[in-house]
Design a protein around this motif. Structure first.
Motif, PDB file in Angstrom:
ATOM      1  N   THR A 243      29.605  46.263  25.386  1.00 37.19           N
ATOM      2  CA  THR A 243      28.228  46.202  26.376  1.00 37.19           C
ATOM      3  C   THR A 243      27.788  47.327  27.174  1.00 37.19           C
ATOM      4  OG1 THR A 243      29.684  45.877  27.941  1.00 37.19           O
ATOM      5  CG2 THR A 243      29.192  44.244  26.453  1.00 37.19           C
ATOM      6  N   GLN A 244      28.241  48.699  27.290  1.00 47.93           N
ATOM      7  CA  GLN A 244      27.307  49.544  27.946  1.00 47.93           C
ATOM      8  C   GLN A 244      26.596  50.967  26.783  1.00 47.93           C
ATOM      9  OE1 GLN A 244      27.647  49.101  31.220  1.00 47.93           O
ATOM     10  NE2 GLN A 244      28.904  47.198  30.735  1.00 47.93           N
ATOM     11  N   ASN A 245      25.696  51.437  27.857  1.00 44.70           N
ATOM     12  CA  ASN A 245      25.415  52.368  26.729  1.00 44.70           C
ATOM     13  C   ASN A 245      25.438  53.314  26.559  1.00 44.70           C
ATOM     14  OD1 ASN A 245      23.716  52.947  29.379  1.00 44.70           O
ATOM     15  ND2 ASN A 245      21.721  52.125  28.493  1.00 44.70           N
ATOM     16  N   LYS A 246      25.751  53.737  27.486  1.00 43.71           N
ATOM     17  CA  LYS A 246      27.036  55.083  28.092  1.00 43.71           C
ATOM     18  C   LYS A 246      26.031  56.311  28.672  1.00 43.71           C
ATOM     19  CE  LYS A 246      30.193  54.576  24.385  1.00 43.71           C
ATOM     20  NZ  LYS A 246      31.769  54.078  25.701  1.00 43.71           N
ATOM     21  N   ILE A 247      24.750  55.537  29.111  1.00 36.42           N
ATOM     22  CA  ILE A 247      23.619  56.914  29.780  1.00 36.42           C
ATOM     23  C   ILE A 247      24.093  56.588  31.206  1.00 36.42           C
ATOM     24  CG2 ILE A 247      21.218  56.747  29.756  1.00 36.42           C
ATOM     25  CD1 ILE A 247      21.165  55.232  27.172  1.00 36.42           C
ATOM     26  N   LEU A 248      24.229  57.187  31.908  1.00 39.96           N
ATOM     27  CA  LEU A 248      24.096  57.845  33.569  1.00 39.96           C
ATOM     28  C   LEU A 248      22.889  58.335  33.749  1.00 39.96           C
ATOM     29  CD1 LEU A 248      26.375  57.490  35.877  1.00 39.96           C
ATOM     30  CD2 LEU A 248      27.141  59.289  35.597  1.00 39.96           C
ATOM     31  N   VAL A 249      21.984  58.475  34.323  1.00 39.89           N
ATOM     32  CA  VAL A 249      20.846  59.514  35.113  1.00 39.89           C
ATOM     33  C   VAL A 249      21.009  59.499  36.861  1.00 39.89           C
ATOM     34  CG1 VAL A 249      18.822  59.208  35.348  1.00 39.89           C
ATOM     35  CG2 VAL A 249      19.583  58.086  33.135  1.00 39.89           C
ATOM     36  N   LEU A 250      20.872  60.449  36.798  1.00 41.10           N
ATOM     37  CA  LEU A 250      21.286  61.041  38.581  1.00 41.10           C
ATOM     38  C   LEU A 250      19.833  61.162  39.176  1.00 41.10           C
ATOM     39  CD1 LEU A 250      24.781  63.372  37.500  1.00 41.10           C
ATOM     40  CD2 LEU A 250      24.251  61.072  37.542  1.00 41.10           C
TER      41      LEU A 250
ATOM     42  N   LEU B 106      29.767  59.792  27.352  1.00 43.34           N
ATOM     43  CA  LEU B 106      28.946  59.806  27.713  1.00 43.34           C
ATOM     44  C   LEU B 106      27.500  60.729  28.027  1.00 43.34           C
ATOM     45  CD1 LEU B 106      30.064  59.357  31.758  1.00 43.34           C
ATOM     46  CD2 LEU B 106      29.485  57.368  29.956  1.00 43.34           C
ATOM     47  N   ARG B 107      26.338  59.806  27.879  1.00 43.68           N
ATOM     48  CA  ARG B 107      25.254  61.377  27.520  1.00 43.68           C
ATOM     49  C   ARG B 107      24.164  60.550  29.012  1.00 43.68           C
ATOM     50  NH1 ARG B 107      21.794  57.366  23.461  1.00 43.68           N
ATOM     51  NH2 ARG B 107      23.120  56.113  24.754  1.00 43.68           N
ATOM     52  N   ILE B 108      24.450  61.310  29.895  1.00 48.28           N
ATOM     53  CA  ILE B 108      24.520  62.331  31.287  1.00 48.28           C
ATOM     54  C   ILE B 108      22.777  63.047  31.103  1.00 48.28           C
ATOM     55  CG2 ILE B 108      24.886  63.088  33.468  1.00 48.28           C
ATOM     56  CD1 ILE B 108      27.136  63.706  32.713  1.00 48.28           C
TER      57      ILE B 108
ATOM     58  N   THR C  62      32.375  56.212  40.564  1.00 49.44           N
ATOM     59  CA  THR C  62      32.008  54.753  40.107  1.00 49.44           C
ATOM     60  C   THR C  62      30.640  54.771  39.010  1.00 49.44           C
ATOM     61  OG1 THR C  62      32.486  54.492  41.825  1.00 49.44           O
ATOM     62  CG2 THR C  62      30.998  52.473  40.968  1.00 49.44           C
ATOM     63  N   GLY C  63      30.017  55.494  38.709  1.00 49.36           N
ATOM     64  CA  GLY C  63      28.817  55.180  37.897  1.00 49.36           C
ATOM     65  C   GLY C  63      28.913  55.116  36.273  1.00 49.36           C
ATOM     66  N   ALA C  64      29.941  56.929  35.937  1.00 48.03           N
ATOM     67  CA  ALA C  64      30.001  57.265  35.473  1.00 48.03           C
ATOM     68  C   ALA C  64      31.247  55.653  34.558  1.00 48.03           C
ATOM     69  CB  ALA C  64      31.356  58.351  35.456  1.00 48.03           C
ATOM     70  N   ARG C  65      32.455  55.222  35.164  1.00 45.42           N
ATOM     71  CA  ARG C  65      33.335  54.425  34.969  1.00 45.42           C
ATOM     72  C   ARG C  65      32.381  53.395  34.958  1.00 45.42           C
ATOM     73  NH1 ARG C  65      38.381  54.175  37.060  1.00 45.42           N
ATOM     74  NH2 ARG C  65      38.542  51.904  37.810  1.00 45.42           N
ATOM     75  N   LEU C  66      31.569  52.637  35.362  1.00 44.21           N
ATOM     76  CA  LEU C  66      30.548  51.749  35.022  1.00 44.21           C
ATOM     77  C   LEU C  66      29.207  51.745  33.253  1.00 44.21           C
ATOM     78  CD1 LEU C  66      29.714  48.384  35.363  1.00 44.21           C
ATOM     79  CD2 LEU C  66      28.262  49.527  36.425  1.00 44.21           C
ATOM     80  N   ALA C  67      28.983  52.713  33.878  1.00 44.29           N
ATOM     81  CA  ALA C  67      28.573  53.344  32.506  1.00 44.29           C
ATOM     82  C   ALA C  67      28.977  53.971  30.946  1.00 44.29           C
ATOM     83  CB  ALA C  67      27.698  54.845  32.412  1.00 44.29           C
ATOM     84  N   ALA C  68      30.762  54.270  30.715  1.00 42.18           N
ATOM     85  CA  ALA C  68      31.625  54.517  30.080  1.00 42.18           C
ATOM     86  C   ALA C  68      32.198  52.779  29.273  1.00 42.18           C
ATOM     87  CB  ALA C  68      32.609  55.285  30.463  1.00 42.18           C
ATOM     88  N   GLY C  69      32.297  51.800  30.369  1.00 38.67           N
ATOM     89  CA  GLY C  69      32.725  50.549  30.374  1.00 38.67           C
ATOM     90  C   GLY C  69      33.897  51.162  30.316  1.00 38.67           C
ATOM     91  N   ALA C  70      34.764  51.829  31.254  1.00 45.31           N
ATOM     92  CA  ALA C  70      36.172  52.075  32.019  1.00 45.31           C
ATOM     93  C   ALA C  70      36.915  51.148  32.345  1.00 45.31           C
ATOM     94  CB  ALA C  70      36.084  53.224  32.295  1.00 45.31           C
ATOM     95  N   ILE C  71      34.976  50.245  32.850  1.00 43.84           N
ATOM     96  CA  ILE C  71      35.129  49.293  33.765  1.00 43.84           C
ATOM     97  C   ILE C  71      34.252  48.659  33.900  1.00 43.84           C
ATOM     98  CG2 ILE C  71      36.628  50.178  36.232  1.00 43.84           C
ATOM     99  CD1 ILE C  71      33.653  50.255  37.850  1.00 43.84           C
ATOM    100  N   SER C  72      34.477  47.126  34.458  1.00 41.27           N
ATOM    101  CA  SER C  72      33.396  45.494  34.184  1.00 41.27           C
ATOM    102  C   SER C  72      32.618  46.025  35.492  1.00 41.27           C
ATOM    103  CB  SER C  72      33.811  44.524  33.892  1.00 41.27           C
ATOM    104  OG  SER C  72      34.340  44.345  34.912  1.00 41.27           O
TER     105      SER C  72
END
Length: 304
Positions: free
Chosen positions: A22-29, A54-56, A161-171
């Motif tokens: 359900t996550q797209n694994k995209i993280l934008v900084l 992740l795609r950062i 936290t952003g990485a964990r959310l983007a990666a699906g490690a946490i909801s």
């Protein structure tokens, strides 16, 4: 048939697999750190330590130091162009280590913004709406071993936290407790049309060319019933003190006026803007941008 002792681990595996999908694994900084040292690289390293899938990407790291308004603007300028589910980490945090809340806002468009709640969310909350907002639980969502670090939450809390959310490690629910659907907001002149006067804020400068970009959308400007070539009277104020006053035509292109001459036009976001053809309007008239800058526009029949 799955043995009973393996059933619950299997369910957890299925849940985690579904969550990851359900996550797209995209993280934008985004930050005001610049690229002169290793701060941004450290944030990316922390994120990659969470998941190498992740795609950062960088939004920008050239926000002027401590400029919360510009951080707010760059998010609004950019977020909607990214796919639903994208996680943005924005760190412009002059109050780092103080009592300001660290939050993750979920917009009505399905994007996530990880940031201090210090005004950075002002424009996004207004334009995209708040579906939900949660405070980051640092007992769970903080880089291990960073508990005594008080001045680099961008690395230790937000990127992690952003990485964990983007990666699906946490909801999203595992970010932390829910908060009321409101954010710290900066005051600014909202775009309005009243008594034949159009008002708005100087949202940002087109930094490469010195053009002035307002927050006034084209549909509001259209209340004038404008035609190309018509003249408009423009007053620009800083903290309600007049800085600039002048007349200029509404034109479709810069080349419709002579070099160094002013014009009113619609920028690429379809918002009212001002420019000097092949010169810097901002530099020539000592104009900056931010929530303390505003503009008033009226139609004029005076010849140019």
């Amino acid at each position: 048939m799955i043995p009973r002792k393996q059933f619950f681990p299997f369910l957890i595996f299925l849940f985690c697999s579904f969550l990851a999908r359900t996550q797209n694994k995209i993280l934008v900084l985004q930050s005001d750190f610049g690229l002169k040292d290793g701060a941004v690289s450290a944030m990316k390293g922390v994120a990659m330590g969470v998941s190498q899938d992740l795609r950062i990407f960088d939004l920008t790291h050239e926000i002027p130091p401590y400029n919360i308004w510009e951080a707010a603007y760059r998010l609004e300028q950019t977020v909607t162009y990214w796919p639903k589910g994208t996680v943005f980490v924005s760190v412009v945090d002059p109050g780092v280590g103080t009592s300001r809340k660290s939050v993750v806002l979920k917009t009505n468009s399905g994007h996530f913004i990880v940031t201090p709640d210090n005004g950075t969310l002002t424009l996004i909350a207004n334009s995209l709406g708040i579906a939900e907002i949660r405070e980051i639980d640092e007992a769970v969502n903080r880089r291990a071993g960073s508990e005594k670090s008080y001045t680099f939450h961008g690395r230790d809390v937000y990127a992690y936290t952003g990485a964990r959310l983007a990666a699906g490690a946490i909801s999203y629910e595992q970010v932390g407790p829910t908060l009321p659907r409101q954010v710290v907001s900066l005051t600014y002149q909202h775009p309005v049309y009243e008594n034949n006067v159009l008002k708005g804020a100087i949202a940002i400068l087109d930094v490469q060319y010195g053009n002035i970009w307002t927050n006034i959308p084209a549909d509001l400007f259209n209340r004038f019933g404008p035609k190309f070539g018509e003249n408009y009277h423009v007053v620009i104020l800083h903290n309600n003190q007049k800085v600039y006053e002048g007349d200029m035509p509404y034109e479709q292109t810069f080349g419709a006026v002579g070099n160094g001459k002013p014009l009113l036009y619609m920028n690429s976001l379809m918002q009212v803007s001002f420019a000097l053809n092949q010169s810097s309007f901002a530099e020539a008239n000592h104009i900056a941008s931010g929530n303390e800058w505003s503009v008033e526009i009226t139609r004029t029949t005076k010849p140019m």
